[in-house]
Write an enzyme that holds these catalytic residues in place. Structure first.
Site, PDB file in Angstrom:
ATOM      1  N   CYS A 157       0.608  -1.090   0.090  1.00  0.00           N
ATOM      2  CA  CYS A 157       0.009   0.134   0.027  1.00  0.00           C
ATOM      3  C   CYS A 157       0.967   1.473  -0.036  1.00  0.00           C
ATOM      4  O   CYS A 157       0.598   2.412  -0.824  1.00  0.00           O
ATOM      5  CB  CYS A 157      -0.802   0.174   1.065  1.00  0.00           C
ATOM      6  SG  CYS A 157      -0.300  -0.596   2.521  1.00  0.00           S
TER       7      CYS A 157
ATOM      8  N   HIS B 253      -2.198   6.679   3.985  1.00  0.00           N
ATOM      9  CA  HIS B 253      -0.620   6.848   4.280  1.00  0.00           C
ATOM     10  C   HIS B 253      -0.210   8.156   3.769  1.00  0.00           C
ATOM     11  O   HIS B 253      -0.289   8.296   2.739  1.00  0.00           O
ATOM     12  CB  HIS B 253      -0.044   5.617   3.507  1.00  0.00           C
ATOM     13  CG  HIS B 253      -0.520   4.233   4.222  1.00  0.00           C
ATOM     14  ND1 HIS B 253      -1.102   4.294   5.285  1.00  0.00           N
ATOM     15  CD2 HIS B 253      -0.133   3.001   3.732  1.00  0.00           C
ATOM     16  CE1 HIS B 253      -0.875   2.630   5.431  1.00  0.00           C
ATOM     17  NE2 HIS B 253      -0.454   1.970   4.539  1.00  0.00           N
TER      18      HIS B 253
HETATM   19  N1  NAP Z   1      -4.858  -3.422   4.882  1.00  0.00           N
HETATM   20  C1  NAP Z   1      -4.373  -2.858   3.923  1.00  0.00           C
HETATM   21  O1  NAP Z   1      -4.219  -1.561   3.941  1.00  0.00           O
HETATM   22  C2  NAP Z   1      -3.523  -3.791   2.804  1.00  0.00           C
HETATM   23  C3  NAP Z   1      -3.090  -2.826   1.863  1.00  0.00           C
HETATM   24  C4  NAP Z   1      -2.404  -3.733   0.782  1.00  0.00           C
HETATM   25  C5  NAP Z   1      -2.289  -5.106   0.855  1.00  0.00           C
HETATM   26  N2  NAP Z   1      -2.696  -5.700   1.928  1.00  0.00           N
HETATM   27  C6  NAP Z   1      -2.467  -7.195   2.061  1.00  0.00           C
HETATM   28  O2  NAP Z   1      -3.673  -7.779   1.483  1.00  0.00           O
HETATM   29  C7  NAP Z   1      -4.028  -8.967   2.119  1.00  0.00           C
HETATM   30  C8  NAP Z   1      -5.063  -9.033   3.365  1.00  0.00           C
HETATM   31  O3  NAP Z   1      -5.043  -7.780   4.272  1.00  0.00           O
HETATM   32  P1  NAP Z   1      -5.914  -7.284   5.198  1.00  0.00           P
HETATM   33  O4  NAP Z   1      -5.304  -6.261   6.062  1.00  0.00           O
HETATM   34  O5  NAP Z   1      -7.399  -7.404   4.631  1.00  0.00           O
HETATM   35  O6  NAP Z   1      -5.949  -8.636   6.255  1.00  0.00           O
HETATM   36  P2  NAP Z   1      -7.150  -9.183   7.527  1.00  0.00           P
HETATM   37  O7  NAP Z   1      -7.957  -8.038   7.563  1.00  0.00           O
HETATM   38  O8  NAP Z   1      -6.377  -9.898   8.533  1.00  0.00           O
HETATM   39  O9  NAP Z   1      -7.734 -10.273   6.536  1.00  0.00           O
HETATM   40  C9  NAP Z   1      -7.214 -11.482   6.355  1.00  0.00           C
HETATM   41  C10 NAP Z   1      -8.217 -12.475   5.332  1.00  0.00           C
HETATM   42  O10 NAP Z   1      -7.666 -13.687   5.141  1.00  0.00           O
HETATM   43  C11 NAP Z   1      -8.458 -14.870   5.481  1.00  0.00           C
HETATM   44  N3  NAP Z   1      -7.769 -15.916   5.908  1.00  0.00           N
HETATM   45  C12 NAP Z   1      -6.774 -16.027   7.154  1.00  0.00           C
HETATM   46  N4  NAP Z   1      -6.265 -17.192   7.302  1.00  0.00           N
HETATM   47  C13 NAP Z   1      -6.821 -18.058   6.137  1.00  0.00           C
HETATM   48  C14 NAP Z   1      -6.661 -19.248   5.632  1.00  0.00           C
HETATM   49  N5  NAP Z   1      -5.917 -20.076   6.417  1.00  0.00           N
HETATM   50  N6  NAP Z   1      -7.419 -19.781   4.449  1.00  0.00           N
HETATM   51  C15 NAP Z   1      -8.307 -18.862   3.881  1.00  0.00           C
HETATM   52  N7  NAP Z   1      -8.501 -17.517   4.257  1.00  0.00           N
HETATM   53  C16 NAP Z   1      -7.850 -16.984   5.548  1.00  0.00           C
HETATM   54  C17 NAP Z   1      -9.218 -14.411   6.590  1.00  0.00           C
HETATM   55  O11 NAP Z   1     -10.330 -14.870   6.823  1.00  0.00           O
HETATM   56  P3  NAP Z   1     -11.156 -15.175   8.193  1.00  0.00           P
HETATM   57  O12 NAP Z   1     -11.866 -13.957   8.360  1.00  0.00           O
HETATM   58  O13 NAP Z   1     -11.828 -16.358   8.214  1.00  0.00           O
HETATM   59  O14 NAP Z   1      -9.984 -15.465   9.268  1.00  0.00           O
HETATM   60  C18 NAP Z   1      -9.465 -12.614   6.097  1.00  0.00           C
HETATM   61  O15 NAP Z   1     -10.501 -12.829   5.283  1.00  0.00           O
HETATM   62  C19 NAP Z   1      -2.565  -9.271   3.096  1.00  0.00           C
HETATM   63  O16 NAP Z   1      -1.739  -9.894   2.387  1.00  0.00           O
HETATM   64  C20 NAP Z   1      -1.993  -7.842   3.169  1.00  0.00           C
HETATM   65  O17 NAP Z   1      -0.557  -7.818   3.377  1.00  0.00           O
HETATM   66  C21 NAP Z   1      -3.272  -4.965   2.943  1.00  0.00           C
END
Ligand code: NAP
Length: 353
Positions: free
Chosen positions: A149, A242
């Site tokens: 991001c 950010h």
């Molecule tokens: N937040 C940001 O600003 C941002 C920006 C750019 C990129 N990212 C990237 O985008 C991705 C998601 O980020 P986030 O911030 O949304 O994370 P998050 O809120 O922690 O969400 C993670 C997701 O992954 C799922 N998950 C976890 N373990 C799993 C498994 N074993 N099998 C299948 N699904 C699983 C979770 O499902 P459950 O609810 O069922 O656990 C949830 O839907 C990450 O790789 C992060 O680095 C995030």
């Protein structure tokens, strides 16, 4: 009559997954046909398992969908991945092997030489890497990636400057929102009234991903841009957005006025400019002395524009500036949707059924 294209969202319950659901709810080309998450969430209605954090109501139609396991096949030719990086690698590969275009926000495949790392306004031509990927890996589908991001905002703003003046070296210090850590993310007791001067792996990601995005596509893949990046990343008590302070040195000296003109004239190539998610302009210049600010400027271009301000001489390098980008829209789901739109505009996914 053109039907909407069914799409799936992997990791639909998380911070980025919810943003995908919100942005896709009334998308002119796409329709959510499946939502998937971990086995702890699977088998129950999305509306029951999701802790909905968006500021608009959860659409009823999506709330009623049963959460699936992240196992292919799921409905539609495109799978948006908002999966935790700990699990994204093999799941995304399985979907590409099963024929899906996987648009990923996870870090796992970003630096693979046959995987495009895209900011459509800056490097839409890198999309061609997926032809090589499909040949080399023998997949009917492909993985396409979004940058981290903080890198997304930085690189979109740098793209026109790099093209005009050639970035040689750059120093960037970030103030990153808590939503960048997912949900529930950083504990309130750790972040309120505080700054945390470390985000695991983030500085390395900014240093390598920015060079791949602004690199040149050649016979052997992407030749990274030849500039040096020094990144300092910090978590601050802001919910979304950010902010980044940047000092940059160029191969060809640039004045602040020249840089302002280049940023204001920057336009996406025609194949990108007309996409439903593309902001016009992609970079907004705001020269008021106390802008940009996350609370006031984050929604520009519906969260897809990057705002740049405080463009002034730098006594160490050439120029200094401040930039702001929306981490879950330009830095994740919004740009993910834009990349999928590019696949459609490029004729790789059909709109007629
Ligand atoms: N937040 C940001 O600003 C941002 C920006 C750019 C990129 N990212 C990237 O985008 C991705 C998601 O980020 P986030 O911030 O949304 O994370 P998050 O809120 O922690 O969400 C993670 C997701 O992954 C799922 N998950 C976890 N373990 C799993 C498994 N074993 N099998 C299948 N699904 C699983 C979770 O499902 P459950 O609810 O069922 O656990 C949830 O839907 C990450 O790789 C992060 O680095 C995030």
């Amino acid at each position: 009559m053109t039907a909407k294209i069914p799409v799936s969202v992997l990791g639909a319950t998380g911070t980025v997954g919810q943003k995908f659901v919100r942005l896709l709810a009334d998308h002119p080309w796409f329709e959510i046909a499946a939502v998937a998450a971990s086995s702890a969430s699977a088998g129950r209605p999305y509306g029951e398992v999701v802790r909905w954090r968006e500021t608009v109501p959860l659409p009823d139609r999506v709330a009623r969908l049963t959460v699936a396991e992240c196992v292919p096949p799921l409905a539609g030719p495109i799978a948006f991945s908002a999966l935790d990086a700990d699990v994204a690698g093999p799941i995304e590969q399985a979907f590409a092997r099963a024929g899906a275009y996987v648009v990923s926000n996870a870090r796992n495949h970003r630096m693979d030489p046959d995987v495009p790392l895209l900011i459509p306004e800056a490097n839409a031509d890198h999309l061609a890497l997926i032809d090589r990927q499909r040949t080399v890996r023998g997949w009917p589908g492909a993985i396409l990636t979004n940058p981290n991001c903080s890198t997304a905002a930085l690189t979109l703003a740098l793209a026109p400057l790099h093209r005009a003046f050639g970035v040689e070296k750059l120093f960037v210090s970030t103030m990153q929102a808590t939503s960048g850590a997912g949900y529930p993310g950083v504990s309130s007791l750790d972040i309120l009234g505080n700054v945390i001067p470390h985000i695991d792996g983030e500085e390395e990601k900014m240093e390598r991903e920015s060079r791949k995005i602004l690199g040149a596509l050649g016979e052997a893949g992407v030749e990274p841009a030849a500039f040096a990046v020094s990144a300092h990343t910090n978590r601050v008590a802001v919910i979304d957005g950010h902010l980044e302070t940047v000092s940059v040195g160029f191969r060809r000296r640039a004045t602040p006025e020249e840089a302002v003109n280049v940023l204001r004239e920057f336009a996406a190539p025609a194949c990108v400019a007309d996409l439903p998610s593309s902001p016009r302009p992609p970079v907004e210049v705001d020269l008021r002395p106390d802008r940009p600010q996350p609370r006031l400027d984050l929604e520009r271009g519906r969260g897809m524009a990057v705002t740049v301000g405080r463009i002034r001489p730098c006594p160490v390098l050439d120029l200094r500036l401040v930039l702001l980008g929306h981490n879950t829209i330009r830095g994740a789901a919004g740009q993910g949707v834009q990349i999928a739109e590019l696949l459609v505009a490029d004729g790789r996914v059909g709109r007629d059924r």
